[in-house]
Design a protein around this motif. Structure first.
Motif, PDB file in Angstrom:
ATOM      1  N   SER A  71       0.826  -1.206   0.000  1.00 30.02           N
ATOM      2  CA  SER A  71       0.000   0.000   0.000  1.00 30.02           C
ATOM      3  C   SER A  71       0.860   1.255   0.000  1.00 30.02           C
ATOM      4  N   ASP A  72       0.241   2.368  -0.456  1.00 27.88           N
ATOM      5  CA  ASP A  72       0.953   3.641  -0.430  1.00 27.88           C
ATOM      6  C   ASP A  72       0.680   4.373   0.885  1.00 27.88           C
ATOM      7  N   GLU A  73       1.302   5.556   1.048  1.00 25.17           N
ATOM      8  CA  GLU A  73       1.226   6.265   2.317  1.00 25.17           C
ATOM      9  C   GLU A  73      -0.195   6.685   2.681  1.00 25.17           C
ATOM     10  N   SER A  74      -0.981   7.102   1.692  1.00 19.45           N
ATOM     11  CA  SER A  74      -2.341   7.551   2.001  1.00 19.45           C
ATOM     12  C   SER A  74      -3.202   6.404   2.518  1.00 19.45           C
ATOM     13  N   GLU A  75      -3.051   5.219   1.939  1.00 24.02           N
ATOM     14  CA  GLU A  75      -3.809   4.051   2.405  1.00 24.02           C
ATOM     15  C   GLU A  75      -3.362   3.630   3.800  1.00 24.02           C
TER      16      GLU A  75
END
Length: 208
Positions: A21-25
């Motif tokens: 996952s990326d940082e926002s998720e």
């Protein structure tokens, strides 16, 4: 301890989520976990603050009742553990160990030092307050910093504001439940049961 085991079970899943996952998720997941954790711990703090002394009185008698500052220290310790739980899950799940290797040692040493310093003027109250104070001065700000620096790649200011908000809410809810239970009739186990029921119901209403 039971809550730590329950929430610790999701730590491996958080580690897997971190890989894909990326940082926002990750931020969304952290805030969701934090929301659930704070709901549960706020309820626990409210119930403990309102019902510890009624339990002691029903169990072994009124001569063993705790001072209000003792109960406050016990509740504060549980509150701070709850405030840390979401970041601890992320820190352990994402493998942020080496970067914070000295923090547990600092917390332990500070707890021992504060116990010795505070027990002289305040007795048992000082010894009880040593644990939450040592966590507040070390882990409460440093663990979120580690998670946001090494996992989220962001600054933790927003999360600090959230923690302060959760802390204030829990304190207000706990004092409200304590006040409500102080005017309840009854004695012994009946009063204890009433305090648990009222503080649980009232805390849920406040949280909703």
């Amino acid at each position: 301890a039971l809550l730590a085991q329950a929430f610790g079970a999701i730590t491996p899943s958080v580690g897997n989520f971190n890989v894909d996952s990326d940082e926002s998720e990750k931020m969304k997941l952290l805030f969701r976990i934090d929301f659930i954790v704070q709901w549960i711990y706020c309820t626990c703090c409210a119930c403990i603050w309102a019902s510890v002394n009624p339990f002691i009185e029903a169990w072994i008698g009124p001569e063993y009742l705790l001072d209000g500052f003792c109960v406050m220290g016990i509740t504060a310790n549980i509150l701070i553990i709850g405030l840390l739980h979401a970041t601890v899950i992320f820190k352990d799940g994402c493998g942020v160990f080496y970067q914070g290797r000295f923090r547990p040692l600092a917390t332990c040493v500070l707890s021992i030092v504060l116990s010795f310093v505070l027990v002289q003027p305040f007795g048992m109250v000082g010894a009880i307050w040593a644990a939450p104070l040592s966590r507040a001065f070390t882990a409460l700000w440093y663990d979120p910093l580690l998670v946001f620096k090494h996992v989220m790649n962001k600054k933790p200011h927003r999360y600090y504001v959230r923690m302060l908000s959760n802390m204030g809410m829990t304190v207000l809810v706990s004092f409200l439940c304590g006040w409500a239970c102080s005017v309840l009739p009854g004695s012994s186990w009946m009063l204890f049961s009433e305090c648990v029921a009222v503080s649980f119901a009232l805390s849920q209403i406040c949280l909703i």
